[in-house]
Design an enzyme around this catalytic site. Structure first.
Site, PDB file in Angstrom:
ATOM      1  N   GLY A  23      27.625   0.616 -17.728  1.00 30.61           N
ATOM      2  CA  GLY A  23      29.093   1.090 -17.457  1.00 30.61           C
ATOM      3  C   GLY A  23      28.678   1.968 -18.648  1.00 30.61           C
TER       4      GLY A  23
ATOM      5  N   GLN B  95      32.915   6.825 -25.702  1.00 26.58           N
ATOM      6  CA  GLN B  95      31.848   6.557 -25.855  1.00 26.58           C
ATOM      7  C   GLN B  95      31.161   8.091 -25.348  1.00 26.58           C
ATOM      8  OE1 GLN B  95      30.749   3.164 -22.704  1.00 26.58           O
ATOM      9  NE2 GLN B  95      29.031   3.218 -24.468  1.00 26.58           N
TER      10      GLN B  95
ATOM     11  N   CYS C  62      24.275  -1.533 -24.948  1.00 31.34           N
ATOM     12  CA  CYS C  62      25.307  -0.738 -25.324  1.00 31.34           C
ATOM     13  C   CYS C  62      24.994   0.643 -25.357  1.00 31.34           C
ATOM     14  CB  CYS C  62      26.170  -0.947 -26.405  1.00 31.34           C
ATOM     15  SG  CYS C  62      27.253   0.581 -26.573  1.00 31.34           S
ATOM     16  N   LEU C  63      25.238   1.619 -24.695  1.00 32.20           N
ATOM     17  CA  LEU C  63      24.283   2.934 -24.576  1.00 32.20           C
ATOM     18  C   LEU C  63      24.794   3.388 -25.814  1.00 32.20           C
ATOM     19  CD1 LEU C  63      25.331   5.030 -20.947  1.00 32.20           C
ATOM     20  CD2 LEU C  63      23.074   4.352 -21.875  1.00 32.20           C
TER      21      LEU C  63
ATOM     22  N   HIS D   6      32.508  -6.321 -21.672  1.00 30.54           N
ATOM     23  CA  HIS D   6      31.915  -5.169 -22.637  1.00 30.54           C
ATOM     24  C   HIS D   6      32.730  -3.520 -22.950  1.00 30.54           C
ATOM     25  CE1 HIS D   6      28.744  -3.268 -24.286  1.00 30.54           C
ATOM     26  NE2 HIS D   6      29.085  -2.610 -24.067  1.00 30.54           N
ATOM     27  N   GLU D   7      32.880  -3.055 -21.531  1.00 32.45           N
ATOM     28  CA  GLU D   7      33.701  -2.414 -21.659  1.00 32.45           C
ATOM     29  C   GLU D   7      35.183  -1.928 -21.966  1.00 32.45           C
ATOM     30  OE1 GLU D   7      31.389   0.405 -21.312  1.00 32.45           O
ATOM     31  OE2 GLU D   7      30.432  -0.478 -20.826  1.00 32.45           O
TER      32      GLU D   7
ATOM     33  N   HIS E  89      35.580  -1.515 -25.973  1.00 34.11           N
ATOM     34  CA  HIS E  89      35.278  -0.831 -26.206  1.00 34.11           C
ATOM     35  C   HIS E  89      36.450   0.270 -26.262  1.00 34.11           C
ATOM     36  CE1 HIS E  89      31.297   0.554 -26.223  1.00 34.11           C
ATOM     37  NE2 HIS E  89      30.841   0.486 -25.359  1.00 34.11           N
TER      38      HIS E  89
END
Ligand code: ZN
Length: 181
Positions: free
Chosen positions: A46, A51, A96-97, A139-140, A143
């Site tokens: 995701g 991000q 997480c990226l 999670h997204e 963000h």
């Protein structure tokens, strides 16, 4: 198509609340496609617009296992979720990226309904999302509100990873300063 640089922990863009999208323009459709390409390249399951440095309510998700399953890409404009009535709290080691090399347990509801607008601007609703898909949606969307999974980890995990996080934030801030000069 283009790969977009992923912003790392310590970048203020990750902490801002993102704005709702009022019109799905061709530019936004292209951005969403580029985000998917960036996601597959990373690889991850995701990616949210903050991000890649944009504070708008757009996320892309694909929780299919690479090379084992057919891709299941989702582009979600203005996504919102709510837990199912009988949802149960569920443990999972999240990553997480934007927070590389850190995985910690986060408790979240195991089943949710998600509503969003797709790439054609059509409203969509998916009930009973579960597993990694349900986790990823939550999670997204975090963000988009400026929240990161490390805000939700246990006190002991936070203590354990505090110096790593501080170092990451410091490196990011130094990098931002250098680029501005
Ligand atoms: Zn993330």
């Amino acid at each position: 198509m283009a790969l977009l640089p992923i912003r790392i922990y310590g970048d203020p863009v990750l902490r801002k609340k993102s704005e709702p999208i009022t019109e799905i323009t061709p530019e936004l459709r292209q951005l969403a496609r580029d985000m998917l390409e960036t996601l597959y390249d990373a690889p991850g399951c995701g990616l949210a617009a903050p991000q890649i440095g944009k504070n708008i309510r757009l996320v892309v998700i694909d929780t299919a296992i690479p090379d084992e399953e057919e891709p299941r890409p989702y582009i979600m404009f203005n996504p919102e979720w709510e837990p199912e009535e009988d949802a149960k709290p569920c443990d999972y080691d999240e990553g997480c990226l934007s927070v590389p090399d850190l995985f910690c347990n986060v408790v979240r509801p195991d089943r949710v309904t998600v509503r969003f607008f797709d790439i054609n601007g059509e409203p969509q609703e998916i009930k009973n999302c579960e597993g990694l898909f349900a986790r990823c949606i939550q999670h997204e969307v975090d963000h988009l509100n400026g929240d990161l999974f490390v805000d939700k980890i246990s006190t002991s995990d936070r203590t354990l990873n505090q110096s790593k996080l501080r170092k990451m934030a410091k490196e990011t801030q130094e990098k931002i300063k250098k680029n501005k000069r």
